[in-house]
Design a protein around this motif. Structure first.
Motif, short mmCIF file in Angstrom:
data_model
loop_
_atom_site.label_atom_id
_atom_site.label_comp_id
_atom_site.label_asym_id
_atom_site.label_seq_id
_atom_site.Cartn_x
_atom_site.Cartn_y
_atom_site.Cartn_z
N GLY A 68 0.79 -1.22 0.00
CA GLY A 68 0.00 0.00 0.00
C GLY A 68 0.82 1.27 0.00
O GLY A 68 0.29 2.35 0.24
N ARG A 69 2.13 1.16 -0.30
CA ARG A 69 2.99 2.34 -0.28
C ARG A 69 2.84 3.14 -1.57
O ARG A 69 2.80 2.57 -2.66
CB ARG A 69 4.44 1.92 -0.09
CG ARG A 69 4.74 1.28 1.27
CD ARG A 69 6.16 0.74 1.31
NE ARG A 69 6.35 -0.33 0.34
CZ ARG A 69 7.54 -0.71 -0.13
NH1 ARG A 69 8.65 -0.09 0.27
NH2 ARG A 69 7.62 -1.70 -1.01
N ALA A 90 -5.87 2.72 1.69
CA ALA A 90 -5.77 3.30 3.03
C ALA A 90 -7.12 3.36 3.74
O ALA A 90 -7.21 3.93 4.83
CB ALA A 90 -5.17 4.71 2.96
N GLY A 91 -8.16 2.80 3.14
CA GLY A 91 -9.47 2.84 3.78
C GLY A 91 -10.14 4.18 3.60
O GLY A 91 -10.08 4.77 2.53
N PHE A 139 -15.80 9.46 8.47
CA PHE A 139 -15.37 8.54 9.52
C PHE A 139 -13.99 8.06 9.14
O PHE A 139 -13.56 8.19 7.99
CB PHE A 139 -16.35 7.35 9.66
CG PHE A 139 -16.45 6.52 8.41
CD1 PHE A 139 -15.61 5.42 8.22
CD2 PHE A 139 -17.35 6.84 7.41
CE1 PHE A 139 -15.69 4.67 7.05
CE2 PHE A 139 -17.44 6.09 6.25
CZ PHE A 139 -16.61 5.00 6.07
N VAL A 140 -13.27 7.53 10.11
CA VAL A 140 -11.93 6.99 9.85
C VAL A 140 -11.95 5.49 10.06
O VAL A 140 -12.33 5.02 11.14
CB VAL A 140 -10.87 7.64 10.76
CG1 VAL A 140 -9.50 7.00 10.51
CG2 VAL A 140 -10.80 9.14 10.52
N ASP A 141 -11.58 4.75 9.03
CA ASP A 141 -11.47 3.30 9.16
C ASP A 141 -10.51 2.78 8.09
O ASP A 141 -10.87 2.71 6.91
CB ASP A 141 -12.82 2.62 9.01
CG ASP A 141 -12.79 1.18 9.48
OD1 ASP A 141 -11.72 0.54 9.38
OD2 ASP A 141 -13.82 0.67 9.95
N PRO A 142 -9.28 2.42 8.49
CA PRO A 142 -8.33 1.88 7.51
C PRO A 142 -8.80 0.59 6.86
O PRO A 142 -8.27 0.21 5.81
CB PRO A 142 -7.06 1.65 8.35
CG PRO A 142 -7.21 2.55 9.53
CD PRO A 142 -8.68 2.57 9.82
N ALA A 143 -9.78 -0.09 7.48
CA ALA A 143 -10.26 -1.36 6.94
C ALA A 143 -11.44 -1.20 5.98
O ALA A 143 -11.95 -2.19 5.48
CB ALA A 143 -10.67 -2.30 8.08
N ASP A 177 -0.90 7.00 0.77
CA ASP A 177 -0.11 5.87 1.27
C ASP A 177 -0.86 5.11 2.37
O ASP A 177 -1.55 5.70 3.20
CB ASP A 177 1.22 6.40 1.83
CG ASP A 177 2.21 5.29 2.08
OD1 ASP A 177 2.99 4.99 1.16
OD2 ASP A 177 2.21 4.73 3.19
N GLY A 178 -0.69 3.79 2.39
CA GLY A 178 -1.38 2.98 3.38
C GLY A 178 -0.47 2.17 4.28
O GLY A 178 -0.94 1.29 5.00
#
Length: 485
Positions: A41-42, A341-342, A347-351, A99-100
């Motif tokens: 995920g870079r 990176a989601g 809302f925040v959620d990397p998944a 970037d993740g």
């Protein structure tokens, strides 16, 4: 009045537009820069390559002008991590906002309350592509890189340093995630919550409103312009687009349909009590008494372009495909969260992950494309509601150039959408700020736009569709919370 060249340093394209005093574009140029996608995920960029694009577009634009430019105004992508040494040279490739690599760290910080603690002091959420998780990640995996660095900055100030020899940062860029937006100083509590208070040495103090830099000998030679030419650096692209789109009154908003689906609302107060979901940010503007409540979602044209390519289509096919499927997409629905990176707003959620539901053999790719476009429209409505939109709404970005998609946004939002006739509103916004700082701002600069009205015959479909989207999102978020990282 003088001619000023506005430069918008986007993620993949750098644009320069020269404007006269009445905001008329006189000349322009574009160059592509390279975005490197790596495993894990870079996503990275080369600062030298980005500076090259700036030099080329400025030289080409200046050469087409009947008179020499009197100033440069820079804006561009925000977030990410652009580490430089004392001379402004990159100590490693710049890490993009897309970037993740730090997704797992942000997930842990969400679970243990770190994100909420930072939000309490700054009013800004966090996502994998912002300073805090990236600095923490590098300290674990590349400690020697941080020892070589003198400045942890952003794209616009990295380019400005190469052109002027001065390291600094605009308050809008510095907002996420450590800045107290009211005092415009870094919140030490936020740094401490992330366990990186010792890295505060890398953060330059935000430049006071009105700061004007000048080209040094190196920058002048690079651009082919006189040494000492005035240069302004910021605000970055989100607030610059708001200014360029004519967002002036409290409650008015802007929807940017670009790589990022960036939603913003102008406000006269910055709330940092941490009582709401820790997402979005309060962006400082050139006026210390005004802020933009920003909800920059990771969904946008990148998600649509990926889906079009997945179905064997291109953006050139978009209008035709939208015409082939009715509002509601014949029952097909989507969640548009395709970023590695989601999601980061509202809302925040990397998944966070995308979905396409309701398909049968009777459906066509047009139904899938319309479902994705409608889902992005629902995401915009969700963001604008969270940002507190009460006034007029402007919209800009590449997505608004599609008439049918612009109409879809108006229909889903249930309100008129004003689209500026000048496409490069980021560059125009940067130029407007430069004129103000140079004491050249006109009394009243005309704003030219077209208005897309919502259609009443689609209202019921999209009210039901939005409610279903929110229910599906709530269900998905519960599933993501238990998904393996």
């Amino acid at each position: 009045m003088s001619v000023i060249i506005g430069v918008d340093i986007g993620t993949s394209v750098t644009k320069a537009v020269a404007f006269d005093g009445e905001a008329n574009p006189l000349a322009s140029a574009t160059r592509r820069s390279t975005v490197v996608r790596l495993s894990g995920g870079r996503v990275e960029q080369d600062l030298d390559d980005v500076v090259r694009t700036v030099a080329e577009v400025v030289r080409e634009t200046a050469a087409a002008l009947p008179v020499p430019p009197t100033a440069l105004a820079l804006t561009g992508q925000g977030d990410g991590l652009w580490l430089r040494d004392a001379d402004g040279r990159a100590v490693r490739p710049a890490i993009s906002w897309m970037d993740g690599r730090a997704s797992d760290l942000v997930a842990r910080w969400l679970a243990d309350g770190t994100v909420q603690e930072v939000y309490k002091h700054t009013g800004s959420g966090m996502f994998p592509g912002c300073h805090a998780p990236l600095l923490a990640h590098l300290r674990e995996h590349e400690p020697q890189t941080l020892l070589r660095a003198a400045t942890a900055g952003y794209c616009v100030d990295a380019v400005a340093q190469r052109l002027t020899g001065r390291a600094g940062v605009d308050a809008s860029d510095a907002t996420l995630p450590f800045l107290d937006p009211v005092s415009r100083t870094y919140a030490t509590e936020a740094l401490a919550a992330c366990g990186i208070e010792d890295l505060a040495r890398l953060l330059p103090a935000p430049a006071p409103p009105g700061t004007v830099l000048t080209l040094d000998a190196h920058g002048a030679a690079l651009l082919g312009l006189p040494e000492g030419l005035a240069l302004t650096a910021g605000p970055y692209d989100l607030p610059a687009c708001a200014i360029g789109s004519g967002v002036r009154d409290v409650g008015d908003g802007l929807l940017i349909v670009g790589t990022t689906l960036a939603c913003q609302v102008l406000t006269d107060r910055a709330r940092t009590d941490g009582s709401t979901e820790p997402a979005g940010m309060w962006l400082c503007t050139p006026d210390p008494g005004r802020w933009l409540r920003a909800m920059p979602a990771m969904v946008g044209t990148a998600a649509l372009e990926w889906f079009l390519a997945f179905t064997g289509a291109t953006t050139a096919d978009l209008d035709t495909l939208l015409a082939e499927s009715p509002p509601g997409a014949n029952g097909v629905t989507a969640l548009p969260f395709l970023s590695d990176a989601g999601e980061r707003a509202p809302f925040v959620d990397p998944a966070a992950r995308g979905r396409l539901d309701g398909l049968t053999l009777a459906h066509t790719r047009a139904d899938g494309v319309r479902a994705m476009c409608e889902a992005i429209g629902y995401a915009a409505r969700h963001c604008l509601e969270a940002a507190g939109l009460t006034g007029t709404l402007a919209a800009c970005g590449g997505g608004t150039r599609s008439g049918p998609w612009a109409q879809l946004f108006a229909d889903v939002l249930g309100r008129p959408v004003r689209i500026p006739l000048e496409h490069e509103v980021g560059a125009l916004g940067a130029v407007r700020v430069a004129r103000r700082f140079l004491g050249e701002a006109p009394e009243a600069e005309p704003q030219r736009f077209r208005t897309v009205e919502p259609r009443q015959d689609t209202r019921a479909v999209y009210e039901d569709g939005y409610a279903a989207y929110r229910r599906a999102l709530d269900t998905a978020r519960a599933q993501w919370a238990h998904s393996p990282r």
